[in-house]
Scaffold this motif. Sequence first.
Motif, PDB file in Angstrom:
ATOM      1  N   MET A   1      19.992   2.537  11.843  1.00  0.00           N
ATOM      2  CA  MET A   1      20.826   3.121  12.881  1.00  0.00           C
ATOM      3  C   MET A   1      21.896   2.129  13.318  1.00  0.00           C
ATOM      4  N   THR A   2      23.103   2.647  13.549  1.00  0.00           N
ATOM      5  CA  THR A   2      24.175   1.808  14.057  1.00  0.00           C
ATOM      6  C   THR A   2      23.960   1.544  15.544  1.00  0.00           C
ATOM      7  N   PHE A   3      24.758   0.628  16.077  1.00  0.00           N
ATOM      8  CA  PHE A   3      24.638   0.308  17.495  1.00  0.00           C
ATOM      9  C   PHE A   3      24.940   1.523  18.362  1.00  0.00           C
ATOM     10  N   THR A   4      26.004   2.263  17.990  1.00  0.00           N
ATOM     11  CA  THR A   4      26.366   3.447  18.762  1.00  0.00           C
ATOM     12  C   THR A   4      25.255   4.493  18.719  1.00  0.00           C
ATOM     13  N   GLU A   5      24.664   4.718  17.532  1.00  0.00           N
ATOM     14  CA  GLU A   5      23.567   5.686  17.414  1.00  0.00           C
ATOM     15  C   GLU A   5      22.363   5.254  18.238  1.00  0.00           C
ATOM     16  N   THR A   6      22.083   3.960  18.265  1.00  0.00           N
ATOM     17  CA  THR A   6      20.964   3.455  19.070  1.00  0.00           C
ATOM     18  C   THR A   6      21.206   3.677  20.558  1.00  0.00           C
ATOM     19  N   VAL A   7      22.445   3.404  20.985  1.00  0.00           N
ATOM     20  CA  VAL A   7      22.792   3.606  22.399  1.00  0.00           C
ATOM     21  C   VAL A   7      22.683   5.079  22.774  1.00  0.00           C
ATOM     22  N   LEU A   8      23.193   5.970  21.920  1.00  0.00           N
ATOM     23  CA  LEU A   8      23.137   7.407  22.203  1.00  0.00           C
ATOM     24  C   LEU A   8      21.695   7.893  22.261  1.00  0.00           C
ATOM     25  N   LEU A   9      20.835   7.388  21.363  1.00  0.00           N
ATOM     26  CA  LEU A   9      19.420   7.772  21.398  1.00  0.00           C
ATOM     27  C   LEU A   9      18.771   7.291  22.690  1.00  0.00           C
ATOM     28  N   ALA A  10      19.069   6.045  23.073  1.00  0.00           N
ATOM     29  CA  ALA A  10      18.499   5.502  24.310  1.00  0.00           C
ATOM     30  C   ALA A  10      18.970   6.303  25.521  1.00  0.00           C
ATOM     31  N   LEU A  11      20.250   6.657  25.549  1.00  0.00           N
ATOM     32  CA  LEU A  11      20.768   7.440  26.668  1.00  0.00           C
ATOM     33  C   LEU A  11      20.168   8.844  26.683  1.00  0.00           C
ATOM     34  N   ASP A  12      19.939   9.423  25.499  1.00  0.00           N
ATOM     35  CA  ASP A  12      19.340  10.757  25.430  1.00  0.00           C
ATOM     36  C   ASP A  12      17.904  10.730  25.943  1.00  0.00           C
ATOM     37  N   LEU A  13      17.148   9.710  25.562  1.00  0.00           N
ATOM     38  CA  LEU A  13      15.772   9.580  26.056  1.00  0.00           C
ATOM     39  C   LEU A  13      15.757   9.293  27.557  1.00  0.00           C
ATOM     40  N   LEU A  14      16.713   8.479  28.015  1.00  0.00           N
ATOM     41  CA  LEU A  14      16.812   8.213  29.450  1.00  0.00           C
ATOM     42  C   LEU A  14      17.150   9.487  30.205  1.00  0.00           C
ATOM     43  N   GLY A  15      18.091  10.286  29.649  1.00  0.00           N
ATOM     44  CA  GLY A  15      18.425  11.559  30.276  1.00  0.00           C
ATOM     45  C   GLY A  15      17.219  12.482  30.339  1.00  0.00           C
ATOM     46  N   THR A  16      16.429  12.508  29.265  1.00  0.00           N
ATOM     47  CA  THR A  16      15.206  13.320  29.259  1.00  0.00           C
ATOM     48  C   THR A  16      14.263  12.874  30.361  1.00  0.00           C
ATOM     49  N   PHE A  17      14.133  11.559  30.532  1.00  0.00           N
ATOM     50  CA  PHE A  17      13.213  11.028  31.540  1.00  0.00           C
ATOM     51  C   PHE A  17      13.679  11.354  32.956  1.00  0.00           C
ATOM     52  N   VAL A  18      14.950  11.103  33.255  1.00  0.00           N
ATOM     53  CA  VAL A  18      15.411  11.313  34.630  1.00  0.00           C
ATOM     54  C   VAL A  18      15.465  12.798  34.971  1.00  0.00           C
ATOM     55  N   PHE A  19      15.799  13.643  33.996  1.00  0.00           N
ATOM     56  CA  PHE A  19      15.755  15.082  34.244  1.00  0.00           C
ATOM     57  C   PHE A  19      14.314  15.523  34.480  1.00  0.00           C
ATOM     58  N   ALA A  20      13.380  14.953  33.706  1.00  0.00           N
ATOM     59  CA  ALA A  20      11.970  15.271  33.911  1.00  0.00           C
ATOM     60  C   ALA A  20      11.507  14.838  35.304  1.00  0.00           C
ATOM     61  N   ILE A  21      11.998  13.684  35.754  1.00  0.00           N
ATOM     62  CA  ILE A  21      11.677  13.224  37.109  1.00  0.00           C
ATOM     63  C   ILE A  21      12.113  14.263  38.138  1.00  0.00           C
ATOM     64  N   SER A  22      13.317  14.808  37.972  1.00  0.00           N
ATOM     65  CA  SER A  22      13.805  15.811  38.925  1.00  0.00           C
ATOM     66  C   SER A  22      12.902  17.038  38.929  1.00  0.00           C
ATOM     67  N   GLY A  23      12.403  17.433  37.742  1.00  0.00           N
ATOM     68  CA  GLY A  23      11.503  18.580  37.682  1.00  0.00           C
ATOM     69  C   GLY A  23      10.170  18.313  38.342  1.00  0.00           C
ATOM     70  N   VAL A  24       9.624  17.120  38.122  1.00  0.00           N
ATOM     71  CA  VAL A  24       8.331  16.781  38.728  1.00  0.00           C
ATOM     72  C   VAL A  24       8.466  16.631  40.243  1.00  0.00           C
ATOM     73  N   LEU A  25       9.581  16.069  40.695  1.00  0.00           N
ATOM     74  CA  LEU A  25       9.808  15.954  42.136  1.00  0.00           C
ATOM     75  C   LEU A  25       9.938  17.333  42.786  1.00  0.00           C
ATOM     76  N   LEU A  26      10.589  18.243  42.088  1.00  0.00           N
ATOM     77  CA  LEU A  26      10.680  19.605  42.614  1.00  0.00           C
ATOM     78  C   LEU A  26       9.297  20.227  42.707  1.00  0.00           C
ATOM     79  N   ALA A  27       8.459  19.985  41.712  1.00  0.00           N
ATOM     80  CA  ALA A  27       7.088  20.488  41.752  1.00  0.00           C
ATOM     81  C   ALA A  27       6.316  19.889  42.930  1.00  0.00           C
ATOM     82  N   ALA A  28       6.522  18.596  43.180  1.00  0.00           N
ATOM     83  CA  ALA A  28       5.861  17.957  44.316  1.00  0.00           C
ATOM     84  C   ALA A  28       6.354  18.542  45.636  1.00  0.00           C
ATOM     85  N   ARG A  29       7.651  18.789  45.712  1.00  0.00           N
ATOM     86  CA  ARG A  29       8.227  19.374  46.932  1.00  0.00           C
ATOM     87  C   ARG A  29       7.686  20.779  47.173  1.00  0.00           C
TER      88      ARG A  29
END
Length: 229
Positions: A1-29
């Motif tokens: 993987m190139t550097f750009t592809e690695t960064v995009l994968l990391a950002l995509d996984l980070l986006g998945t995590f933070v979006f998941a956090i918003s869903g779990v927080l909504l469930a807690a609320r």
Amino acid sequence: MTFTETVLLALDLLGTFVFAISGVLLAARRNFDITGGLVLGTLAGIGGGIIRDILLDRVPNALAHPVYLAPPLVATLLIYFIGQRTFRARIWIIVFDALGMGLFSLTGTAIALEAGSPPAVALLMGALTACGGGLLRDVVANEDPAIFRGTDLYLIPALFGSGLTILAERVGLLGGITSVIIAALAFGFRMLAWKLQWRVPQPMRQWSFRAREGRSRGKRLPSVFRRPD
């Protein structure tokens, strides 16, 4: 993987995590149990990406790469263990949702461009990735989807991030650092709009059926799809 592809994968996984956090927080609320938190977190984290990949006729990342299933699980366990520290969940739902929106507007567009989509399609796919998971999350939790509320700018910041990604790709500047900047700009746009209460025009308030009929009759309107009496 190139550097750009690695960064995009990391950002995509980070986006998945933070979006998941918003869903779990909504469930807690909403006082859902841990299973409900996992369901909302998974819908928010990977829902938009799955819809995007199906429309692009490609195997969804969440199925081709099982690592995408880990962020919703980690988010669910994290919120479960910090417990009562989520008492101000509403603020953090907005923050994590905006962060996920900014990240996915970038990665969703980049994936669509990589799949050979023209700019107009890539723009829509980026917005779909950014908004689709949140839409599924809100519908399942019986919340008014943020994308439909005139009091929130939601789709516009997503399109903004997607448009910047297309522009950067066209001029040959889409790389690791540029990707982070674009995601940050989309996130900042969304949070600034929320803080300053920027709104889109709402002509429906002046001529909607609810405004005309509901006030005169004082009762709820019947379903659009119900047979007339």
